[in-house]
Design a protein around this motif. Structure first.
Motif, PDB file in Angstrom:
ATOM      1  N   ALA A  25      -3.281  -2.394  -1.271  1.00 61.08           N
ATOM      2  CA  ALA A  25      -3.661  -3.808  -1.226  1.00 61.08           C
ATOM      3  C   ALA A  25      -4.629  -4.201  -2.333  1.00 61.08           C
ATOM      4  N   ILE A  59       0.228  -7.213   3.945  1.00 60.49           N
ATOM      5  CA  ILE A  59      -0.627  -6.032   3.833  1.00 60.49           C
ATOM      6  C   ILE A  59      -1.936  -6.264   4.579  1.00 60.49           C
ATOM      7  N   VAL A  83      -4.110   6.197   7.132  1.00 59.15           N
ATOM      8  CA  VAL A  83      -3.214   5.045   6.951  1.00 59.15           C
ATOM      9  C   VAL A  83      -3.997   3.880   6.350  1.00 59.15           C
ATOM     10  N   LEU A  84      -5.179   3.638   6.904  1.00 59.65           N
ATOM     11  CA  LEU A  84      -6.006   2.533   6.393  1.00 59.65           C
ATOM     12  C   LEU A  84      -6.366   2.750   4.924  1.00 59.65           C
ATOM     13  N   ARG A 131      -4.687   4.355   2.665  1.00 59.09           N
ATOM     14  CA  ARG A 131      -3.495   4.097   1.844  1.00 59.09           C
ATOM     15  C   ARG A 131      -3.188   2.610   1.761  1.00 59.09           C
ATOM     16  N   LEU A 132      -3.302   1.941   2.893  1.00 63.76           N
ATOM     17  CA  LEU A 132      -3.038   0.490   2.876  1.00 63.76           C
ATOM     18  C   LEU A 132      -4.036  -0.235   1.987  1.00 63.76           C
ATOM     19  N   ARG A 133      -5.279   0.161   2.074  1.00 58.08           N
ATOM     20  CA  ARG A 133      -6.304  -0.484   1.235  1.00 58.08           C
ATOM     21  C   ARG A 133      -6.063  -0.209  -0.236  1.00 58.08           C
ATOM     22  N   ALA A 167      -1.255  -5.763   8.158  1.00 55.78           N
ATOM     23  CA  ALA A 167      -1.102  -4.339   8.467  1.00 55.78           C
ATOM     24  C   ALA A 167      -2.465  -3.655   8.559  1.00 55.78           C
ATOM     25  N   ILE A 168      -3.353  -3.992   7.653  1.00 51.04           N
ATOM     26  CA  ILE A 168      -4.709  -3.422   7.676  1.00 51.04           C
ATOM     27  C   ILE A 168      -5.433  -3.849   8.950  1.00 51.04           C
TER      28      ILE A 168
END
Length: 78
Positions: A43, A51, A35-36, A38-40, A54-55
């Motif tokens: 972002a 974002i 998940v991290l 993908r978020l990074r 969320a991270i």
């Protein structure tokens, strides 16, 4: 009153369950890491506060999962 053999058997079952739970926590840590990632990736180049939040929360979740696995491993050793 439980016999020594019954106590040993229960302790062995508890250790097995602890190991299974630890493995589940490790899987959750790996999932959180995905998940991290993908978020990074999403972002990258943005500075959007949602974002970033969320991270930060995902990182906190991962850290708490690591702590839970550590504490659980300690209980098995005890």
């Amino acid at each position: 009153m439980a016999s020594i053999e019954q106590v040993k058997a229960e302790l062995a079952q508890a250790a097995e369950q602890c190991n299974a739970t630890t493995n589940q926590i490790r899987a959750a840590i790996e999932g959180t890491e995905q998940v991290l990632s993908r978020l990074r990736a999403v972002a990258a180049g943005t500075g959007h506060p949602a974002i970033s939040e969320a991270i930060n929360r995902a990182e906190q979740s991962k850290q708490r999962l690591i702590e839970a696995a550590t504490v659980l491993a300690g209980s098995t050793q005890a």
